[in-house]
Design an enzyme around this catalytic site. Structure first.
Site, PDB file in Angstrom:
ATOM      1  N   ARG A   1       0.838  -1.193   0.000  1.00  0.00           N
ATOM      2  CA  ARG A   1       0.000   0.000   0.000  1.00  0.00           C
ATOM      3  C   ARG A   1       0.878   1.250   0.000  1.00  0.00           C
ATOM      4  O   ARG A   1       1.895   1.309   0.686  1.00  0.00           O
ATOM      5  CB  ARG A   1      -0.908   0.031   1.235  1.00  0.00           C
ATOM      6  CG  ARG A   1      -2.142  -0.832   1.109  1.00  0.00           C
ATOM      7  CD  ARG A   1      -3.134  -0.282   0.087  1.00  0.00           C
ATOM      8  NE  ARG A   1      -4.311  -1.127  -0.040  1.00  0.00           N
ATOM      9  CZ  ARG A   1      -4.453  -2.096  -0.954  1.00  0.00           C
ATOM     10  NH1 ARG A   1      -3.514  -2.343  -1.838  1.00  0.00           N
ATOM     11  NH2 ARG A   1      -5.565  -2.808  -1.010  1.00  0.00           N
TER      12      ARG A   1
ATOM     13  N   HIS B   1      -0.976   0.916  -9.901  1.00  0.00           N
ATOM     14  CA  HIS B   1      -1.713   0.009  -9.007  1.00  0.00           C
ATOM     15  C   HIS B   1      -2.426  -1.084  -9.820  1.00  0.00           C
ATOM     16  O   HIS B   1      -3.630  -1.310  -9.660  1.00  0.00           O
ATOM     17  CB  HIS B   1      -2.725   0.775  -8.135  1.00  0.00           C
ATOM     18  CG  HIS B   1      -3.163   0.008  -6.924  1.00  0.00           C
ATOM     19  ND1 HIS B   1      -3.439   0.587  -5.711  1.00  0.00           N
ATOM     20  CD2 HIS B   1      -3.368  -1.323  -6.733  1.00  0.00           C
ATOM     21  CE1 HIS B   1      -3.810  -0.338  -4.835  1.00  0.00           C
ATOM     22  NE2 HIS B   1      -3.772  -1.521  -5.443  1.00  0.00           N
TER      23      HIS B   1
HETATM   24  P1  NDP Z   1      -1.904 -11.436   4.089  1.00  0.00           P
HETATM   25  O1  NDP Z   1      -2.851 -10.971   5.121  1.00  0.00           O
HETATM   26  O2  NDP Z   1      -2.002 -12.845   3.608  1.00  0.00           O
HETATM   27  O3  NDP Z   1      -0.395 -11.220   4.592  1.00  0.00           O
HETATM   28  C1  NDP Z   1       0.018 -10.070   5.239  1.00  0.00           C
HETATM   29  C2  NDP Z   1       1.435 -10.283   5.743  1.00  0.00           C
HETATM   30  O4  NDP Z   1       1.902  -9.054   6.299  1.00  0.00           O
HETATM   31  C3  NDP Z   1       1.513 -11.328   6.872  1.00  0.00           C
HETATM   32  O5  NDP Z   1       2.679 -12.095   6.731  1.00  0.00           O
HETATM   33  C4  NDP Z   1       1.593 -10.452   8.125  1.00  0.00           C
HETATM   34  O6  NDP Z   1       2.274 -11.048   9.224  1.00  0.00           O
HETATM   35  C5  NDP Z   1       2.405  -9.297   7.606  1.00  0.00           C
HETATM   36  N1  NDP Z   1       2.215  -8.120   8.468  1.00  0.00           N
HETATM   37  C6  NDP Z   1       1.097  -7.417   8.691  1.00  0.00           C
HETATM   38  N2  NDP Z   1       1.327  -6.406   9.541  1.00  0.00           N
HETATM   39  C7  NDP Z   1       2.630  -6.488   9.865  1.00  0.00           C
HETATM   40  C8  NDP Z   1       3.465  -5.731  10.709  1.00  0.00           C
HETATM   41  N3  NDP Z   1       3.010  -4.681  11.406  1.00  0.00           N
HETATM   42  N4  NDP Z   1       4.754  -6.099  10.813  1.00  0.00           N
HETATM   43  C9  NDP Z   1       5.222  -7.154  10.138  1.00  0.00           C
HETATM   44  N5  NDP Z   1       4.484  -7.927   9.302  1.00  0.00           N
HETATM   45  C10 NDP Z   1       3.196  -7.585   9.178  1.00  0.00           C
HETATM   46  O7  NDP Z   1      -2.042 -10.417   2.868  1.00  0.00           O
HETATM   47  P2  NDP Z   1      -1.735 -10.676   1.322  1.00  0.00           P
HETATM   48  O8  NDP Z   1      -0.400 -11.281   1.203  1.00  0.00           O
HETATM   49  O9  NDP Z   1      -2.862 -11.357   0.671  1.00  0.00           O
HETATM   50  O10 NDP Z   1      -1.737  -9.168   0.777  1.00  0.00           O
HETATM   51  C11 NDP Z   1      -0.847  -8.199   1.288  1.00  0.00           C
HETATM   52  C12 NDP Z   1      -1.246  -6.821   0.807  1.00  0.00           C
HETATM   53  O11 NDP Z   1      -0.946  -6.655  -0.564  1.00  0.00           O
HETATM   54  C13 NDP Z   1      -2.732  -6.480   0.867  1.00  0.00           C
HETATM   55  O12 NDP Z   1      -3.128  -6.152   2.178  1.00  0.00           O
HETATM   56  C14 NDP Z   1      -2.827  -5.299  -0.069  1.00  0.00           C
HETATM   57  O13 NDP Z   1      -2.567  -4.110   0.643  1.00  0.00           O
HETATM   58  C15 NDP Z   1      -1.701  -5.544  -1.053  1.00  0.00           C
HETATM   59  N6  NDP Z   1      -2.194  -5.873  -2.407  1.00  0.00           N
HETATM   60  C16 NDP Z   1      -1.807  -5.063  -3.442  1.00  0.00           C
HETATM   61  C17 NDP Z   1      -2.213  -5.349  -4.731  1.00  0.00           C
HETATM   62  C18 NDP Z   1      -1.743  -4.535  -5.876  1.00  0.00           C
HETATM   63  O14 NDP Z   1      -2.229  -4.718  -6.990  1.00  0.00           O
HETATM   64  N7  NDP Z   1      -0.788  -3.652  -5.676  1.00  0.00           N
HETATM   65  C19 NDP Z   1      -3.090  -6.493  -5.023  1.00  0.00           C
HETATM   66  C20 NDP Z   1      -3.424  -7.274  -3.862  1.00  0.00           C
HETATM   67  C21 NDP Z   1      -2.988  -6.952  -2.606  1.00  0.00           C
HETATM   68  P3  NDP Z   1       1.723 -12.402   9.925  1.00  0.00           P
HETATM   69  O15 NDP Z   1       2.021 -13.499   8.920  1.00  0.00           O
HETATM   70  O16 NDP Z   1       2.504 -12.515  11.153  1.00  0.00           O
HETATM   71  O17 NDP Z   1       0.243 -12.194  10.124  1.00  0.00           O
HETATM   72  C1  OXD Z   2      -6.020  -5.379  -3.516  1.00  0.00           C
HETATM   73  C2  OXD Z   2      -5.530  -4.395  -4.484  1.00  0.00           C
HETATM   74  O1  OXD Z   2      -5.962  -5.144  -2.311  1.00  0.00           O
HETATM   75  O2  OXD Z   2      -5.787  -4.549  -5.698  1.00  0.00           O
HETATM   76  O3  OXD Z   2      -6.505  -6.437  -3.967  1.00  0.00           O
HETATM   77  O4  OXD Z   2      -4.861  -3.448  -4.090  1.00  0.00           O
END
Ligand code: NDP
Ligand code: OXD
Length: 319
Positions: free
Chosen positions: A234, A282
């Site tokens: 993000r 994005h």
């Molecule tokens: P998940 O919820 O599966 O994974 C999130 C990961 O981030 C987990 O490993 C979590 O740790 C870690 N995390 C969260 N907060 C913290 C923190 N404060 N410190 C350290 N680690 C942290 O999410 P996804 O992998 O499915 O997606 C991740 C993000 O990608 C989405 O939230 C979205 O913002 C972004 N995204 C962007 C897209 C784009 O087109 N640019 C498309 C899709 C998603 P833990 O394993 O310990 O819970």
């Molecule tokens: C998502 C994105 O969160 O597209 O799926 O950013």
């Protein structure tokens, strides 16, 4: 036979695609598409399921009887801070194709920095035949921040390309052949990282997280010469002014950004024209409507069969 209330759809992306696919989706209950001027005027009080991406601010007062909220994407930050958000399950979008496309983007960006693609592009425009000698992937350590659905898939695919891959997450993960770090080990993780890949959700903890202090902790004596920052999590997790100054002064050798503090990125942002900075709007992994609606149908079917919902977020953690 009881009539099932329609699914409410308020998705602020690709309105034509959403309208087209909605014609055949949710055949057993129908839908209300708030992007449609006729549907917009409908009474939403009976609605139980809502599929949302950046919904209207008054949505929850208009639809007070929701039982489940489905996010139109993997992230839920567009919903989580909304006024009047009811205390009901929020299900995020987890999809094989979305995950695969994100990994394609991550691997492509890492390879572009590894192989000096920016310099090649410049030479090509000048019709210059100039060989560049790049290090091998195995000489470069990619540090992936966020080891969830997307982070773990990216890790696996970066390893296939030969990169040395390490990972960092809030709670430590065990991944074969990958050194992993938990939240308390941030500095040790950064000190080993040549290419930093951000795949973190936006929460209070990750807001403004990628800043100049963090960039200065990345490894400086790796095979690329200078570290690189890549972010598809993000935009509000990054301080763009710090990225600009870090690239200008050489703290970073380059960056790849798919997400921005404010989207669309302002036309006067210096990032557009910076050397070795790749920008995408994005679209690293957009939600595909057919898959998204199928996912919602499947989750509703689970509820109706008395099975638990999948991919429900942890409201306290914020993702
Ligand atoms: P998940 O919820 O599966 O994974 C999130 C990961 O981030 C987990 O490993 C979590 O740790 C870690 N995390 C969260 N907060 C913290 C923190 N404060 N410190 C350290 N680690 C942290 O999410 P996804 O992998 O499915 O997606 C991740 C993000 O990608 C989405 O939230 C979205 O913002 C972004 N995204 C962007 C897209 C784009 O087109 N640019 C498309 C899709 C998603 P833990 O394993 O310990 O819970
Ligand atoms: C998502 C994105 O969160 O597209 O799926 O950013």
């Amino acid at each position: 036979m009881s009539v099932r209330p329609p699914v409410l759809v308020d998705i602020k992306f690709n309105p034509e695609g959403v309208a087209r696919v909605l014609k055949t989706a949710f055949a057993d209950r129908g839908s209300i598409n708030l992007a449609d001027p006729v549907d917009r005027a409908r009474d939403l009080r009976a609605v139980e399921y809502a599929l949302l991406w950046k919904p209207d601010a008054d949505l929850f007062s208009r639809a007070p009887n929701l039982k489940v909220i489905f996010s139109g994407g993997a992230g839920v930050d567009h919903i989580i801070g909304m006024a009047g958000l009811p205390d009901i399950p929020i299900v995020r979008f987890v999809d094989r194709s979305l995950t695969t496309r994100m990994s394609e983007w991550v691997v492509m960006q890492c390879l572009m920095h590894l192989r000096g693609q920016y310099a090649h592009d410049i030479k090509q425009r000048r019709r210059e035949w100039a060989k560049l000698i790049a290090p091998e992937a195995a000489e470069v350590t990619v540090g992936v921040m966020g080891l969830g659905i997307l982070g773990q898939d990216a890790v696996a695919k970066l390893k296939v390309m030969g990169f040395n891959v390490i990972g960092w997450s809030r709670t430590r993960k065990a991944i074969d052949g990958v050194e992993t770090f938990d939240a308390g080990e941030l500095d040790r993780f950064l000190a080993k990282t040549d290419i930093l890949v951000g795949l973190l959700p936006l929460t209070p903890e990750t807001t403004g997280f990628y800043d100049s202090g963090l960039f200065k902790k990345l490894r400086r004596d790796g095979a690329l010469g200078q570290p690189v920052f890549i972010n598809a999590g993000r935009g509000k997790s990054q301080i763009e002014a710090d990225i600009v100054s870090a690239v200008r002064e050489g703290t970073l050798g380059g960056a790849s950004l798919d997400v921005f503090e404010v989207e669309p990125l302002a036309t006067d942002s210096p990032l557009w024209e910076m050397e070795n900075v790749f920008i995408t709007p994005h679209d690293a992994a957009v939600s595909e409507e057919n898959a998204l609606f199928r996912h919602v149908e499947m989750q509703i079917a689970r509820i109706e069969r008395g099975e638990p919902l999948q991919f429900v977020i942890d409201r306290a953690a914020g993702y």
